[in-house]
Design a protein around this motif. Sequence first.
Motif, PDB file in Angstrom:
ATOM      1  N   ALA A   1       0.829  -1.203   0.000  1.00  0.00           N
ATOM      2  CA  ALA A   1       0.000   0.000   0.000  1.00  0.00           C
ATOM      3  C   ALA A   1       0.866   1.257   0.000  1.00  0.00           C
ATOM      4  O   ALA A   1       0.554   2.228  -0.692  1.00  0.00           O
ATOM      5  CB  ALA A   1      -0.923  -0.006   1.209  1.00  0.00           C
ATOM      6  N   LEU A   2       1.942   1.256   0.741  1.00  0.00           N
ATOM      7  CA  LEU A   2       2.843   2.406   0.774  1.00  0.00           C
ATOM      8  C   LEU A   2       3.477   2.639  -0.582  1.00  0.00           C
ATOM      9  O   LEU A   2       3.553   3.777  -1.061  1.00  0.00           O
ATOM     10  CB  LEU A   2       3.926   2.208   1.843  1.00  0.00           C
ATOM     11  CG  LEU A   2       4.966   3.314   1.946  1.00  0.00           C
ATOM     12  CD1 LEU A   2       4.306   4.605   2.392  1.00  0.00           C
ATOM     13  CD2 LEU A   2       6.064   2.905   2.903  1.00  0.00           C
ATOM     14  N   VAL A   3       3.940   1.579  -1.228  1.00  0.00           N
ATOM     15  CA  VAL A   3       4.560   1.715  -2.547  1.00  0.00           C
ATOM     16  C   VAL A   3       3.538   2.206  -3.571  1.00  0.00           C
ATOM     17  O   VAL A   3       3.849   3.081  -4.402  1.00  0.00           O
ATOM     18  CB  VAL A   3       5.191   0.370  -2.980  1.00  0.00           C
ATOM     19  CG1 VAL A   3       5.610   0.402  -4.429  1.00  0.00           C
ATOM     20  CG2 VAL A   3       6.376   0.039  -2.087  1.00  0.00           C
ATOM     21  N   LEU A   4       2.303   1.686  -3.529  1.00  0.00           N
ATOM     22  CA  LEU A   4       1.266   2.150  -4.449  1.00  0.00           C
ATOM     23  C   LEU A   4       0.939   3.623  -4.221  1.00  0.00           C
ATOM     24  O   LEU A   4       0.809   4.393  -5.170  1.00  0.00           O
ATOM     25  CB  LEU A   4      -0.002   1.311  -4.293  1.00  0.00           C
ATOM     26  CG  LEU A   4       0.035  -0.075  -4.893  1.00  0.00           C
ATOM     27  CD1 LEU A   4      -1.235  -0.838  -4.529  1.00  0.00           C
ATOM     28  CD2 LEU A   4       0.207  -0.017  -6.392  1.00  0.00           C
ATOM     29  N   PHE A   5       0.794   4.024  -2.974  1.00  0.00           N
ATOM     30  CA  PHE A   5       0.514   5.417  -2.666  1.00  0.00           C
ATOM     31  C   PHE A   5       1.638   6.314  -3.161  1.00  0.00           C
ATOM     32  O   PHE A   5       1.382   7.365  -3.763  1.00  0.00           O
ATOM     33  CB  PHE A   5       0.320   5.611  -1.157  1.00  0.00           C
ATOM     34  CG  PHE A   5       0.210   7.049  -0.765  1.00  0.00           C
ATOM     35  CD1 PHE A   5      -0.964   7.746  -0.981  1.00  0.00           C
ATOM     36  CD2 PHE A   5       1.283   7.708  -0.192  1.00  0.00           C
ATOM     37  CE1 PHE A   5      -1.065   9.081  -0.631  1.00  0.00           C
ATOM     38  CE2 PHE A   5       1.196   9.035   0.156  1.00  0.00           C
ATOM     39  CZ  PHE A   5       0.012   9.731  -0.061  1.00  0.00           C
ATOM     40  N   LEU A   6       2.865   5.937  -2.922  1.00  0.00           N
ATOM     41  CA  LEU A   6       4.004   6.739  -3.349  1.00  0.00           C
ATOM     42  C   LEU A   6       4.047   6.854  -4.868  1.00  0.00           C
ATOM     43  O   LEU A   6       4.306   7.927  -5.416  1.00  0.00           O
ATOM     44  CB  LEU A   6       5.300   6.130  -2.821  1.00  0.00           C
ATOM     45  CG  LEU A   6       6.571   6.935  -3.042  1.00  0.00           C
ATOM     46  CD1 LEU A   6       6.461   8.278  -2.364  1.00  0.00           C
ATOM     47  CD2 LEU A   6       7.762   6.166  -2.524  1.00  0.00           C
ATOM     48  N   GLY A   7       3.777   5.754  -5.569  1.00  0.00           N
ATOM     49  CA  GLY A   7       3.770   5.782  -7.032  1.00  0.00           C
ATOM     50  C   GLY A   7       2.691   6.693  -7.593  1.00  0.00           C
ATOM     51  O   GLY A   7       2.939   7.480  -8.516  1.00  0.00           O
ATOM     52  N   VAL A   8       1.499   6.619  -7.032  1.00  0.00           N
ATOM     53  CA  VAL A   8       0.403   7.478  -7.494  1.00  0.00           C
ATOM     54  C   VAL A   8       0.708   8.935  -7.173  1.00  0.00           C
ATOM     55  O   VAL A   8       0.463   9.830  -7.986  1.00  0.00           O
ATOM     56  CB  VAL A   8      -0.930   7.028  -6.868  1.00  0.00           C
ATOM     57  CG1 VAL A   8      -2.032   8.035  -7.112  1.00  0.00           C
ATOM     58  CG2 VAL A   8      -1.323   5.668  -7.415  1.00  0.00           C
ATOM     59  N   PHE A   9       1.240   9.210  -6.009  1.00  0.00           N
ATOM     60  CA  PHE A   9       1.588  10.580  -5.631  1.00  0.00           C
ATOM     61  C   PHE A   9       2.621  11.171  -6.583  1.00  0.00           C
ATOM     62  O   PHE A   9       2.489  12.313  -7.037  1.00  0.00           O
ATOM     63  CB  PHE A   9       2.110  10.614  -4.192  1.00  0.00           C
ATOM     64  CG  PHE A   9       2.507  11.980  -3.727  1.00  0.00           C
ATOM     65  CD1 PHE A   9       1.539  12.886  -3.333  1.00  0.00           C
ATOM     66  CD2 PHE A   9       3.836  12.353  -3.699  1.00  0.00           C
ATOM     67  CE1 PHE A   9       1.896  14.156  -2.914  1.00  0.00           C
ATOM     68  CE2 PHE A   9       4.211  13.615  -3.273  1.00  0.00           C
ATOM     69  CZ  PHE A   9       3.236  14.524  -2.877  1.00  0.00           C
ATOM     70  N   ILE A  10       3.639  10.407  -6.904  1.00  0.00           N
ATOM     71  CA  ILE A  10       4.674  10.892  -7.822  1.00  0.00           C
ATOM     72  C   ILE A  10       4.092  11.110  -9.217  1.00  0.00           C
ATOM     73  O   ILE A  10       4.394  12.120  -9.877  1.00  0.00           O
ATOM     74  CB  ILE A  10       5.867   9.915  -7.843  1.00  0.00           C
ATOM     75  CG1 ILE A  10       6.628   9.996  -6.517  1.00  0.00           C
ATOM     76  CG2 ILE A  10       6.804  10.209  -9.007  1.00  0.00           C
ATOM     77  CD1 ILE A  10       7.695   8.951  -6.349  1.00  0.00           C
ATOM     78  N   ALA A  11       3.235  10.203  -9.685  1.00  0.00           N
ATOM     79  CA  ALA A  11       2.623  10.349 -11.009  1.00  0.00           C
ATOM     80  C   ALA A  11       1.755  11.602 -11.080  1.00  0.00           C
ATOM     81  O   ALA A  11       1.807  12.348 -12.074  1.00  0.00           O
ATOM     82  CB  ALA A  11       1.800   9.111 -11.337  1.00  0.00           C
ATOM     83  N   ILE A  12       0.969  11.862 -10.052  1.00  0.00           N
ATOM     84  CA  ILE A  12       0.120  13.053 -10.045  1.00  0.00           C
ATOM     85  C   ILE A  12       0.964  14.318  -9.985  1.00  0.00           C
ATOM     86  O   ILE A  12       0.675  15.306 -10.671  1.00  0.00           O
ATOM     87  CB  ILE A  12      -0.874  12.992  -8.865  1.00  0.00           C
ATOM     88  CG1 ILE A  12      -1.910  11.908  -9.132  1.00  0.00           C
ATOM     89  CG2 ILE A  12      -1.548  14.332  -8.636  1.00  0.00           C
ATOM     90  CD1 ILE A  12      -2.825  11.627  -7.970  1.00  0.00           C
ATOM     91  N   THR A  13       2.018  14.299  -9.189  1.00  0.00           N
ATOM     92  CA  THR A  13       2.891  15.465  -9.085  1.00  0.00           C
ATOM     93  C   THR A  13       3.568  15.757 -10.417  1.00  0.00           C
ATOM     94  O   THR A  13       3.619  16.917 -10.858  1.00  0.00           O
ATOM     95  CB  THR A  13       3.951  15.239  -7.989  1.00  0.00           C
ATOM     96  OG1 THR A  13       3.279  14.948  -6.757  1.00  0.00           O
ATOM     97  CG2 THR A  13       4.827  16.453  -7.818  1.00  0.00           C
ATOM     98  N   ILE A  14       4.074  14.745 -11.082  1.00  0.00           N
ATOM     99  CA  ILE A  14       4.726  14.943 -12.381  1.00  0.00           C
ATOM    100  C   ILE A  14       3.728  15.444 -13.409  1.00  0.00           C
ATOM    101  O   ILE A  14       3.999  16.379 -14.167  1.00  0.00           O
ATOM    102  CB  ILE A  14       5.404  13.636 -12.846  1.00  0.00           C
ATOM    103  CG1 ILE A  14       6.628  13.340 -11.983  1.00  0.00           C
ATOM    104  CG2 ILE A  14       5.800  13.714 -14.313  1.00  0.00           C
ATOM    105  CD1 ILE A  14       7.251  11.998 -12.229  1.00  0.00           C
ATOM    106  N   ARG A  15       2.533  14.842 -13.435  1.00  0.00           N
ATOM    107  CA  ARG A  15       1.515  15.252 -14.404  1.00  0.00           C
ATOM    108  C   ARG A  15       1.080  16.696 -14.168  1.00  0.00           C
ATOM    109  O   ARG A  15       0.786  17.434 -15.107  1.00  0.00           O
ATOM    110  CB  ARG A  15       0.307  14.333 -14.314  1.00  0.00           C
ATOM    111  CG  ARG A  15      -0.727  14.629 -15.370  1.00  0.00           C
ATOM    112  CD  ARG A  15      -1.849  13.607 -15.323  1.00  0.00           C
ATOM    113  NE  ARG A  15      -2.809  13.850 -16.359  1.00  0.00           N
ATOM    114  CZ  ARG A  15      -3.896  14.608 -16.214  1.00  0.00           C
ATOM    115  NH1 ARG A  15      -4.127  15.170 -15.060  1.00  0.00           N
ATOM    116  NH2 ARG A  15      -4.727  14.792 -17.215  1.00  0.00           N
ATOM    117  N   THR A  16       1.038  17.126 -12.930  1.00  0.00           N
ATOM    118  CA  THR A  16       0.617  18.492 -12.611  1.00  0.00           C
ATOM    119  C   THR A  16       1.615  19.517 -13.113  1.00  0.00           C
ATOM    120  O   THR A  16       1.227  20.565 -13.623  1.00  0.00           O
ATOM    121  CB  THR A  16       0.440  18.646 -11.087  1.00  0.00           C
ATOM    122  OG1 THR A  16      -0.548  17.713 -10.658  1.00  0.00           O
ATOM    123  CG2 THR A  16       0.007  20.044 -10.718  1.00  0.00           C
TER     124      THR A  16
END
Length: 64
Positions: free
Chosen positions: A19-34
């Motif tokens: 769950a931590l790895v998934l959360f971190l991956g989604v957070f990084i993807a959203i930050t990069i996309r923004t």
Amino acid sequence: MKLSDIMSYAQLSFYTEVALVLFLGVFIAITIRTFLPSRRGELEAASRLPLEDDVVLTPRTAER
């Protein structure tokens, strides 16, 4: 026997790590996309939206 003892014997710590790895991956993807340069115009237009007075919003009517 405490609940913490039962949970420790179940060995569910793997799920928390996943769950931590998934959360971190989604957070990084959203930050990069923004912060992509290609989205700069869209974000600037959205930031000016509350200040524009000439846009009139009308409610949608039911289409039959």
